[in-house]
Design a protein around this motif. Structure first.
Motif, PDB file in Angstrom:
ATOM      1  N   SER A 129       0.829  13.642   0.122  1.00 29.07           N
ATOM      2  CA  SER A 129       2.257  13.525   0.426  1.00 29.07           C
ATOM      3  C   SER A 129       2.590  12.129   0.942  1.00 29.07           C
ATOM      4  O   SER A 129       1.711  11.399   1.414  1.00 29.07           O
ATOM      5  N   GLN A 130       3.875  11.768   0.841  1.00 29.65           N
ATOM      6  CA  GLN A 130       4.309  10.466   1.346  1.00 29.65           C
ATOM      7  C   GLN A 130       4.105  10.366   2.851  1.00 29.65           C
ATOM      8  O   GLN A 130       3.848   9.283   3.382  1.00 29.65           O
ATOM      9  N   GLY A 131       4.219  11.517   3.535  1.00 32.23           N
ATOM     10  CA  GLY A 131       3.986  11.524   4.979  1.00 32.23           C
ATOM     11  C   GLY A 131       2.552  11.130   5.315  1.00 32.23           C
ATOM     12  O   GLY A 131       2.302  10.338   6.234  1.00 32.23           O
ATOM     13  N   THR A 132       1.594  11.667   4.548  1.00 33.48           N
ATOM     14  CA  THR A 132       0.193  11.321   4.749  1.00 33.48           C
ATOM     15  C   THR A 132      -0.055   9.855   4.412  1.00 33.48           C
ATOM     16  O   THR A 132      -0.766   9.144   5.133  1.00 33.48           O
ATOM     17  N   SER A 133       0.556   9.389   3.322  1.00 30.44           N
ATOM     18  CA  SER A 133       0.421   7.978   2.945  1.00 30.44           C
ATOM     19  C   SER A 133       0.964   7.066   4.039  1.00 30.44           C
ATOM     20  O   SER A 133       0.398   6.007   4.320  1.00 30.44           O
ATOM     21  N   PHE A 134       2.052   7.501   4.668  1.00 30.94           N
ATOM     22  CA  PHE A 134       2.650   6.713   5.754  1.00 30.94           C
ATOM     23  C   PHE A 134       1.692   6.607   6.940  1.00 30.94           C
ATOM     24  O   PHE A 134       1.528   5.532   7.533  1.00 30.94           O
ATOM     25  N   LEU A 135       1.036   7.711   7.284  1.00 33.67           N
ATOM     26  CA  LEU A 135       0.085   7.705   8.396  1.00 33.67           C
ATOM     27  C   LEU A 135      -1.109   6.801   8.097  1.00 33.67           C
ATOM     28  O   LEU A 135      -1.571   6.051   8.967  1.00 33.67           O
ATOM     29  N   ILE A 136      -1.616   6.872   6.859  1.00 30.07           N
ATOM     30  CA  ILE A 136      -2.722   5.985   6.468  1.00 30.07           C
ATOM     31  C   ILE A 136      -2.283   4.529   6.548  1.00 30.07           C
ATOM     32  O   ILE A 136      -3.046   3.649   6.977  1.00 30.07           O
ATOM     33  N   THR A 137      -1.032   4.267   6.166  1.00 34.92           N
ATOM     34  CA  THR A 137      -0.494   2.905   6.188  1.00 34.92           C
ATOM     35  C   THR A 137      -0.437   2.347   7.603  1.00 34.92           C
ATOM     36  O   THR A 137      -0.701   1.159   7.823  1.00 34.92           O
ATOM     37  N   ILE A 138      -0.098   3.194   8.574  1.00 33.30           N
ATOM     38  CA  ILE A 138      -0.063   2.749   9.972  1.00 33.30           C
ATOM     39  C   ILE A 138      -1.444   2.258  10.402  1.00 33.30           C
ATOM     40  O   ILE A 138      -1.590   1.194  11.016  1.00 33.30           O
ATOM     41  N   ASN A 139      -2.478   3.040  10.064  1.00 36.32           N
ATOM     42  CA  ASN A 139      -3.837   2.625  10.415  1.00 36.32           C
ATOM     43  C   ASN A 139      -4.255   1.357   9.683  1.00 36.32           C
ATOM     44  O   ASN A 139      -4.988   0.526  10.233  1.00 36.32           O
TER      45      ASN A 139
ATOM     46  N   PHE B  42       0.832  -1.203   0.000  1.00 34.39           N
ATOM     47  CA  PHE B  42       0.000   0.000   0.000  1.00 34.39           C
ATOM     48  C   PHE B  42       0.869   1.257   0.000  1.00 34.39           C
ATOM     49  O   PHE B  42       0.677   2.157  -0.824  1.00 34.39           O
ATOM     50  N   TYR B  43       1.831   1.293   0.900  1.00 34.87           N
ATOM     51  CA  TYR B  43       2.677   2.489   1.016  1.00 34.87           C
ATOM     52  C   TYR B  43       3.486   2.747  -0.248  1.00 34.87           C
ATOM     53  O   TYR B  43       3.614   3.886  -0.695  1.00 34.87           O
ATOM     54  N   ASN B  44       4.007   1.686  -0.833  1.00 37.84           N
ATOM     55  CA  ASN B  44       4.901   1.852  -1.985  1.00 37.84           C
ATOM     56  C   ASN B  44       4.180   1.998  -3.321  1.00 37.84           C
ATOM     57  O   ASN B  44       4.797   2.427  -4.308  1.00 37.84           O
ATOM     58  N   LEU B  45       2.893   1.652  -3.361  1.00 31.18           N
ATOM     59  CA  LEU B  45       2.180   1.666  -4.642  1.00 31.18           C
ATOM     60  C   LEU B  45       1.002   2.632  -4.701  1.00 31.18           C
ATOM     61  O   LEU B  45       0.514   2.939  -5.787  1.00 31.18           O
ATOM     62  N   ILE B  46       0.537   3.124  -3.543  1.00 33.12           N
ATOM     63  CA  ILE B  46      -0.685   3.911  -3.523  1.00 33.12           C
ATOM     64  C   ILE B  46      -0.563   5.224  -4.284  1.00 33.12           C
ATOM     65  O   ILE B  46      -1.466   5.627  -5.025  1.00 33.12           O
ATOM     66  N   SER B  47       0.564   5.920  -4.136  1.00 28.16           N
ATOM     67  CA  SER B  47       0.713   7.222  -4.795  1.00 28.16           C
ATOM     68  C   SER B  47       0.685   7.083  -6.315  1.00 28.16           C
ATOM     69  O   SER B  47      -0.002   7.836  -7.016  1.00 28.16           O
ATOM     70  N   SER B  48       1.450   6.119  -6.836  1.00 26.22           N
ATOM     71  CA  SER B  48       1.475   5.918  -8.287  1.00 26.22           C
ATOM     72  C   SER B  48       0.112   5.439  -8.789  1.00 26.22           C
ATOM     73  O   SER B  48      -0.318   5.793  -9.890  1.00 26.22           O
ATOM     74  N   PHE B  49      -0.601   4.650  -7.977  1.00 27.16           N
ATOM     75  CA  PHE B  49      -1.931   4.189  -8.377  1.00 27.16           C
ATOM     76  C   PHE B  49      -2.904   5.363  -8.467  1.00 27.16           C
ATOM     77  O   PHE B  49      -3.673   5.468  -9.429  1.00 27.16           O
ATOM     78  N   ILE B  50      -2.891   6.242  -7.465  1.00 24.93           N
ATOM     79  CA  ILE B  50      -3.765   7.421  -7.487  1.00 24.93           C
ATOM     80  C   ILE B  50      -3.432   8.294  -8.694  1.00 24.93           C
ATOM     81  O   ILE B  50      -4.334   8.829  -9.355  1.00 24.93           O
ATOM     82  N   GLY B  51      -2.138   8.433  -9.010  1.00 25.08           N
ATOM     83  CA  GLY B  51      -1.720   9.227 -10.165  1.00 25.08           C
ATOM     84  C   GLY B  51      -2.271   8.673 -11.462  1.00 25.08           C
ATOM     85  O   GLY B  51      -2.743   9.420 -12.327  1.00 25.08           O
ATOM     86  N   ILE B  52      -2.213   7.355 -11.624  1.00 23.92           N
ATOM     87  CA  ILE B  52      -2.743   6.711 -12.840  1.00 23.92           C
ATOM     88  C   ILE B  52      -4.268   6.753 -12.849  1.00 23.92           C
ATOM     89  O   ILE B  52      -4.887   7.010 -13.886  1.00 23.92           O
ATOM     90  N   TRP B  53      -4.872   6.530 -11.686  1.00 25.79           N
ATOM     91  CA  TRP B  53      -6.326   6.419 -11.574  1.00 25.79           C
ATOM     92  C   TRP B  53      -7.029   7.769 -11.721  1.00 25.79           C
ATOM     93  O   TRP B  53      -7.931   7.930 -12.551  1.00 25.79           O
TER      94      TRP B  53
END
Length: 498
Positions: free
Chosen positions: A336-346, A317-328
């Motif tokens: 931001s990666q910081g926000t993605s990291f926080l979502i990943t913790i949850n 999730f952490y490593n692929l979510i940003s690129s997926f959102i960009g394509i989608w």
């Protein structure tokens, strides 16, 4: 036993097929919504969904209580008892439906309170009223779903729900592309519920003609409602408050973006839920016939499996979510990666907590009403304080804090004591060991990742990157967890009770 296993596999298969299909269509629907109507309208829809969840709290978990009350009389063909329980359920659901309809209309005049930065037009108000009407309709046929599921007809229910949802999604996509109609989407959603109501009504009249509505009421249904209500309320605050706070204090645009991340998050959790649906009844039977010592051994094995599942899911999730959102949706909707990291913790906590919840519930541990209250209060207080300083990240951090204190701390300690006869030292040993394994797995996985990164240009290269990272984290996880004796038992396929 073979028939039961085949039935279970069939149920899982049907659930999986409809889940995957509706999820894929849901991603397409969100994309076209953003393209043709904009991220703000998507944010409005997601916000309304969360507000409606609060209106639905009035049911207090009556469906679960009624389902429990129907199991035995349905199995014994005790028609008098079935009549009373079903009549009670029908009466309550009609009242709930009316409550939602009335208060939904009242809230129409206060929608501006929940949204910070857009004007509440008549179109938005009409859409809200359509969603209120849709929710009220679902409670009118909720009695049928409870009855059918209690009578082991959940495959029929899933087929009806899945089929109508697929057809509705397809028509919504066509409507967006051809007419860009916001209100048209709301009308289609209402028609989907009406169609389900008609199908369930016909099936009910055909298969349950022996049920007669009576004025008698089953008061035992309300026995566990207090405890169920507190758990439901806490879940509502923890999982259905974020978008309301973001809309109020940040922006409706961020609601739409964050909701898109949540959509991926929830799809993962739904898939995990399918696995839970298989494991839970098996675990329940095991708990009923084994000692607490054996039950604790089984918990350690399954807990290890779910931690590994959480590691793999979170890493990807952490490593692929940003690129997926960009394509989608487009690169401008990437957080931001910081926000993605926080979502990943949850996400990690959300997956890893599932096994503890299964053992807690199957052990009959329902009276911990202070835990959900504490979880809800901590989540809301920290979220509403931190959102003013850190915006979206503050809301997510509020959820993380409540998860760490209650979900990963207080709740497992209490469950260890009640379900396993184990103390805080045992909790520290198990969770401490797992924490070390988790740390080393992520550390090594992130270190090696840089040697396997490829440039993502489209969905094909994204899938290729996903396959590479999946193989990488699988390899690293297996190597690291070989240290753990429970994992080695799993690899050797030893019987759980030994």
């Amino acid at each position: 036993m073979l028939v039961n296993n085949l039935f279970l596999l069939k149920s899982v298969g049907i659930n999986f097929i409809f889940t995957i299909t509706t999820s894929i269509l849901g991603f397409f629907l969100n994309r076209y919504f953003v393209v043709y109507l904009g991220i703000n309208y998507l944010g409005v829809i997601k916000l309304f969904t969360e507000i409606l969840a609060y209106l639905s709290i009035v049911d207090m978990g009556i469906g679960s209580a009624a389902a429990y009350g129907l199991y035995k009389p349905l199995a014994e063909k005790n028609y008098e008892k079935i009549n009373i329980v079903f009549s009670t359920l029908k009466s309550i659901y009609i009242k709930i439906s009316m409550f939602i309809l009335i208060f939904g209309v009242v809230i129409t005049f206060f929608l501006g309170f929940f949204i910070k930065d857009i004007v509440i037009t008549n179109e938005i108000k009409i859409y809200w009223l359509l969603m209120v009407s849709n929710t009220a309709i679902t409670y009118l046929f909720g009695k049928y779903i409870t009855l059918f599921n209690s009578d082991q007809k959940f495959n029929f229910v899933k087929i009806v729900q899945g089929s109508t949802r697929i057809v509705s999604f397809l028509f919504q996509i066509i409507l967006l592309i051809r007419f860009q109609s916001f209100l048209g989407i709301g009308i289609l959603i209402v028609l989907e519920s009406i169609f389900q109501y008609v199908i369930y009504s016909i099936y009910y009249r055909k298969k349950y003609s022996y049920i007669n509505i009576t004025k008698a009421r089953d008061k035992t249904i309300f026995k566990n409602l207090k405890n169920l209500f507190y758990h439901k309320l806490a879940g509502l605050v923890v999982f259905n408050t974020d978008l309301i706070l973001i809309s109020k204090y940040v922006s409706i645009e961020i609601v739409g973006i964050y909701a898109s991340y949540q959509m991926v998050y929830r799809m993962i959790m739904v898939l995990i839920g399918i696995l839970i649906g298989v494991i839970s009844p098996i675990t329940g039977r095991y708990i009923a016939s084994h000692s607490k010592k054996d039950i604790f051994k089984l918990f350690n094995l399954l807990n290890t499996l779910f931690i590994i599942l959480a590691i793999i899911s979170s890493y990807l999730f952490y490593n692929l979510i940003s690129s997926f959102i960009g394509i989608w949706l487009g690169e401008k909707y990437i957080l931001s990666q910081g926000t993605s990291f926080l979502i990943t913790i949850n996400l990690f906590i959300g997956i890893s907590r599932q096994i503890l919840e299964i053992f807690k519930e199957n052990s009959g541990f329902f009276d911990d009403i202070y835990n959900p209250i504490m979880e809800a209060v901590i989540n809301f207080v920290f979220s509403i304080i931190l959102v003013k300083f850190y915006g979206l990240n503050g809301v997510i951090i509020g959820t993380i804090i409540s998860n760490l204190i209650v979900v990963m701390g207080i709740k497992p300690i209490m469950t260890f004591n009640r379900a396993f006869d184990k103390g805080i030292i045992d909790y520290i040993k198990i969770y401490g060991k797992n924490l070390i394994l988790i740390f080393f797995t992520f550390f090594i996985g992130n270190f090696l990742k840089k040697y396997f990164i490829i440039k993502i240009l489209n969905i094909n290269t994204w899938i290729l990157q996903g396959v590479i990272l999946t193989l990488l984290i699988l390899f690293v996880t297996v190597i690291v967890f070989l240290i753990d004796k429970d994992f080695r038992k799993i690899l050797k396929e030893k019987r759980w009770e030994k």
